[in-house]
Motif scaffolding. Sequence first.
Motif, PDB file in Angstrom:
ATOM      1  N   THR A  14      34.497  22.520  82.222  1.00 50.20           N
ATOM      2  CA  THR A  14      33.588  21.649  81.471  1.00 50.20           C
ATOM      3  C   THR A  14      34.271  20.398  80.948  1.00 50.20           C
ATOM      4  N   ARG A  15      35.520  20.167  81.329  1.00 48.72           N
ATOM      5  CA  ARG A  15      36.267  19.006  80.844  1.00 48.72           C
ATOM      6  C   ARG A  15      36.875  18.239  82.015  1.00 48.72           C
TER       7      ARG A  15
ATOM      8  N   GLU B 135      33.882  15.415  78.142  1.00 47.04           N
ATOM      9  CA  GLU B 135      33.018  16.491  78.577  1.00 47.04           C
ATOM     10  C   GLU B 135      32.557  16.181  80.008  1.00 47.04           C
ATOM     11  N   LYS B 136      32.436  17.212  80.828  1.00 44.33           N
ATOM     12  CA  LYS B 136      32.093  17.017  82.237  1.00 44.33           C
ATOM     13  C   LYS B 136      30.758  16.285  82.381  1.00 44.33           C
ATOM     14  N   GLU B 137      29.772  16.641  81.562  1.00 46.19           N
ATOM     15  CA  GLU B 137      28.460  15.999  81.667  1.00 46.19           C
ATOM     16  C   GLU B 137      28.563  14.502  81.385  1.00 46.19           C
TER      17      GLU B 137
END
Length: 318
Positions: free
Chosen positions: A139-140, A154-156
């Motif tokens: 997620t990173r 953050e991945k998003e």
Amino acid sequence: MEVIAWGTRGSLPVANPGMVQTGGNTTCFEVRSICLPPGVHVVIDGGTGFLPFANEALRLGMTELHLFHTHYHHDHTQGVLIAPPIFMQQMAMHIYGTKDRSYGPKQVYERIMEPPFHPVSFGAISQHISFHQIEIPPTRVILIHPEGGQVILEKERFVHSDEHKRPVSFGQGRTFPIDECLVVQMHWTEHPERTITYRFEERPTGRVFVLLTDEEVRAGIPVSLIEFISGTHLLIQDVQYSQEEYEKGGKAGFGHGTPEYAVRLARATGVNRIGFTHHDPLSADGRVGALVTEGQALLQPDETLALFSCRDYDRYEV
């Protein structure tokens, strides 16, 4: 992008006349990139290969070090404790890793440097070290820019910025395009402990390198791992055992790979260049080379997969 193998041995460092070609240093790989700021060096794992890496990096004028841990077994940490950087208060040192049980990277170094296990306590040298505990690695995303330095997203947020070609903030009012960065992404690996694999993408050139060490043979390869490795120009993968050793020698479940698994992973991802690493401490040069031969025997006549053994001090253009 260039990758330097400073340590390719698994489990234990070795010194043996029959292992001169391959080398005996435990895991340590350096990543060199046009995206790194002057004086900044990046290395994966701190096995005994970390000592020759550090000496060369200091000779070249290293002022900042980024150390990415796949996990914290001794053969991936022992070199850090004997090399100069950890004792150099003027050296900016960043250490990344996940959390296993109650141990993140900071807690690991506090523990392995406790008396009577180490002559210098962690508290005496820790002021120049920044620890980055990555709770859920997939997620990173870590970005390194030649002017902006380093930031963790953050991945998003990374995906959104990347899709819309929006620059990313590196602090102090500075923003830079992702396409000028070295992009570091992570994925879980299959090992008895919590371990991760790293993907390095040099955006200006589009070249991609993945280190997949301490990865158990998987009967079914997860779609997420296939996507993570796809597009890689150089994969360096743990291939410690032959298929016979794995199936009949009691090595299944030890957390390491085989030539068959490497070939199967290449077919699933489209990777066409794999270096074998994490060589068994009992494997002489001939036995290490035999694993490559075993993998090549599995290839079809029309397959162009290049397999080779990684050796200490070898350099690979990605």
